[in-house]
Design a protein around this motif. Sequence first.
Motif, mmCIF file in Angstrom:
data_model
loop_
_atom_site.group_PDB
_atom_site.id
_atom_site.type_symbol
_atom_site.label_atom_id
_atom_site.label_comp_id
_atom_site.label_asym_id
_atom_site.label_seq_id
_atom_site.Cartn_x
_atom_site.Cartn_y
_atom_site.Cartn_z
ATOM 1 N N LYS A 137 1.086 -1.386 -0.476
ATOM 2 C CA LYS A 137 0.071 0.016 -0.098
ATOM 3 C C LYS A 137 1.405 0.821 0.041
ATOM 4 N N PHE A 138 2.001 0.710 0.343
ATOM 5 C CA PHE A 138 2.489 2.334 0.308
ATOM 6 C C PHE A 138 3.374 2.797 -1.412
ATOM 7 N N GLU A 139 3.107 2.003 -2.527
ATOM 8 C CA GLU A 139 3.754 2.383 -3.714
ATOM 9 C C GLU A 139 3.136 4.085 -3.563
ATOM 10 N N PRO A 140 2.588 4.003 -3.489
ATOM 11 C CA PRO A 140 1.570 5.992 -4.083
ATOM 12 C C PRO A 140 2.946 6.574 -3.754
ATOM 13 N N VAL B 67 10.391 4.369 -14.140
ATOM 14 C CA VAL B 67 10.122 3.278 -15.808
ATOM 15 C C VAL B 67 10.556 2.051 -15.658
ATOM 16 N N GLN B 68 11.920 2.064 -16.154
ATOM 17 C CA GLN B 68 11.992 0.693 -16.282
ATOM 18 C C GLN B 68 11.350 -0.410 -15.351
ATOM 19 N N GLU B 69 11.892 0.280 -14.208
ATOM 20 C CA GLU B 69 11.145 -0.822 -13.117
ATOM 21 C C GLU B 69 10.121 -1.858 -13.738
ATOM 22 N N LYS B 70 8.761 -0.636 -13.843
ATOM 23 C CA LYS B 70 8.025 -0.738 -13.484
ATOM 24 C C LYS B 70 7.011 -1.458 -15.217
ATOM 25 N N PHE B 71 7.740 -0.896 -16.319
ATOM 26 C CA PHE B 71 7.639 -0.842 -17.717
ATOM 27 C C PHE B 71 8.346 -2.287 -18.199
ATOM 28 N N GLY B 72 9.300 -2.653 -17.097
ATOM 29 C CA GLY B 72 10.389 -2.951 -17.889
ATOM 30 C C GLY B 72 11.016 -2.904 -19.376
ATOM 31 N N MET B 73 11.087 -1.484 -19.360
ATOM 32 C CA MET B 73 11.854 -1.088 -20.376
ATOM 33 C C MET B 73 14.315 -1.220 -19.706
ATOM 34 N N GLY B 74 14.240 -0.800 -20.938
ATOM 35 C CA GLY B 74 15.391 -1.166 -20.969
ATOM 36 C C GLY B 74 16.353 0.609 -21.267
ATOM 37 N N VAL B 75 17.557 1.008 -20.680
ATOM 38 C CA VAL B 75 18.238 1.873 -20.008
ATOM 39 C C VAL B 75 17.542 2.978 -21.733
ATOM 40 N N ARG B 76 17.870 2.657 -22.673
ATOM 41 C CA ARG B 76 18.501 3.642 -23.447
ATOM 42 C C ARG B 76 16.603 3.523 -23.851
ATOM 43 N N LEU C 180 -0.643 5.040 -11.057
ATOM 44 C CA LEU C 180 0.431 4.174 -11.824
ATOM 45 C C LEU C 180 0.711 2.965 -10.932
ATOM 46 N N SER C 181 0.399 3.287 -9.219
ATOM 47 C CA SER C 181 0.659 2.357 -8.239
ATOM 48 C C SER C 181 -0.635 1.132 -8.509
ATOM 49 N N LEU C 182 -1.972 1.495 -9.282
ATOM 50 C CA LEU C 182 -2.204 0.191 -10.233
ATOM 51 C C LEU C 182 -2.054 -0.346 -11.785
ATOM 52 N N LEU C 183 -0.961 -0.141 -11.597
ATOM 53 C CA LEU C 183 -0.379 -0.940 -13.212
ATOM 54 C C LEU C 183 0.023 -1.757 -12.747
ATOM 55 N N PRO C 184 -0.178 -2.769 -13.559
ATOM 56 C CA PRO C 184 1.007 -4.168 -13.405
ATOM 57 C C PRO C 184 2.645 -3.725 -13.063
ATOM 58 N N TRP C 185 3.088 -4.933 -12.497
ATOM 59 C CA TRP C 185 4.526 -4.505 -12.410
ATOM 60 C C TRP C 185 4.627 -5.552 -13.710
ATOM 61 N N VAL D 151 8.893 -7.432 -8.044
ATOM 62 C CA VAL D 151 8.924 -6.712 -7.217
ATOM 63 C C VAL D 151 9.114 -6.998 -5.427
ATOM 64 N N ASP D 152 7.991 -8.320 -5.903
ATOM 65 C CA ASP D 152 7.906 -8.001 -4.657
ATOM 66 C C ASP D 152 8.056 -9.381 -3.787
ATOM 67 N N HIS D 153 9.253 -10.196 -4.677
ATOM 68 C CA HIS D 153 10.217 -11.091 -3.595
ATOM 69 C C HIS D 153 11.132 -10.581 -4.516
ATOM 70 N N PHE D 154 12.401 -10.761 -2.703
ATOM 71 C CA PHE D 154 13.468 -9.776 -3.449
ATOM 72 C C PHE D 154 14.703 -10.401 -2.213
ATOM 73 N N VAL D 155 15.606 -10.487 -2.126
ATOM 74 C CA VAL D 155 16.820 -10.642 -1.028
ATOM 75 C C VAL D 155 17.191 -9.255 -0.553
ATOM 76 N N PRO D 156 17.104 -8.961 0.996
ATOM 77 C CA PRO D 156 17.283 -7.721 1.202
ATOM 78 C C PRO D 156 19.008 -7.878 1.414
#
Length: 515
Positions: free
Chosen positions: A72-75, A337-346, A476-481, A485-490
């Motif tokens: 719920k903190f994504e916004p 933008v890269q992480e949310k929409f799976g886009m490359g750097v360029r 933007l928070s309602l759009l799918p990733w 991002v939900d599971h990761f290794v801190p």
Amino acid sequence: MGFILAAVGSAIGLGNIWRFPGVAYTNGGGAFLIPYLVALLTAGVVYLLFDWALGHRYRGSAPAIFRRIHPKFEPLGWFQVGLCFLIITYYAVIVAWSVRYMGYSLNRAWGDDPAGFFTKDFLHLLPSTQAHVTGDVVPGVMWPLVLVWLFVTLIMAMGVSGGLERLNKIFLPLLVVMFVGMVVRAVTLPGAVDGLNSFFTPDWEALADPHVWIQAYAQIFFSLSVMFGIMITYASYLPRRANLAPTSFVVAFSNSSFEILAGIGVFSTLGYMASKQGIAVSELEGITGPILSFVTFPQVISMMPGGHFFGMLFFGSLSLAGITSLVSLIQVVTAAVQEKFGMGVRASSVVVGLVSAALSIGLYSTSNGLNMLDVVDNFVNNIGIVSSAILTVFLLTFVVRRLPELHHHLSEHSAKPLRGWWRLFAGYITPIMLTVMLVFALVDLVQHGYGDYPSWFVLAFGWGALALLVIGSVLLSLLPWRTRVDHFVPARLEGVEPRPYHHHIDPREVQEASR
């Protein structure tokens, strides 16, 4: 070293050169340095560490990090990205002005009336009382702005190491050399001592004014780029083994040292200007923001011998400082933008660059550009960034109780354990100061409006901009990733002590870490 230079490059920007001297001038001169240093230690370093702990531990863009803390903190993460997006649309315009004025310095194009040249001949500016939306683009502003956007988009498309780090390794040392040269020239001017006395001699009565303390904290937040996504994003690129606390002091004190250096250069110049006019330094006018840089300094350049070279140094320094900060702001947006929409750097750099450039040129290269810039900047900095900081600290301290975890992470990734003072100031004392500052700003805006702009104009470009940020953050928070991002290794998962807040670690993360 690349990270330190990038962080220092982000911190050292337009706020150091034109905002700090102006704020110091109007808030007690030397007396302002006392609350400024207090704010540096109690808010600047504290929240720089806060951002770095978030970025280094949760490894991602601002929206990804806040989602990992709680879905719920994504916004809140997108709100910080939105703040950066709004800032880059007008920040690039000031860089474009600086680039243009480098050329003007060669022949002193402003003549005998720098104020009239800046507002009428250069900007074609509408009076603030007549501010309205217009499509009247000013070519003298538009073309330098196009060049700035082409340059920074190219830098961002080259990536973090190939573009951003390389830019700071070249531009930051060049900026320091140019600015030191300007300061040396300034302190040798007749009357410079009077200016320095005005800068370092405190008006002790000013310390009793709450407004002076509020301005000091606002300057630290604005200058150090904390609590609105920049340092969080930068820290996410740090290696797992990093020395966080000492590095934060290096960045914070490098930034403040440059601000003090800027104060010395600017006040020396003001002393020279006052001596030429036969008045006291305190009687000078126009010692704020754009007027200081694009009206007052051209006046000085016209008065002094060798003004052409002095002007090139000043506006060159302003351009370099602006570019290093601008790319850090853009990095916050492109990373999200890269992480949310799976886009490359360029691809993300080009998309963000095109959208930002279109808004920047369409809004701020018009004859109403400075009016819109002034209103948006005031609401973004005095309301948006401070609200972001208060909400972030409140949620992480009292709702999900992650402050002990962040404290532990900082201690684990520093040469020496971080003492309890950090948790005290980060979670309790400094947020109270920020809340007071926010309440003062809100009451003043509600009661008196802002400047002499029409009320509808302030409502549309001030309050309206913040409202659009809130709405956009939720949408933007309602759009799918497109990335996971939900599971990761801190970072340093094995170093986390068993505490009540330990429940957020997923068993699959432990298995992945053990593998």
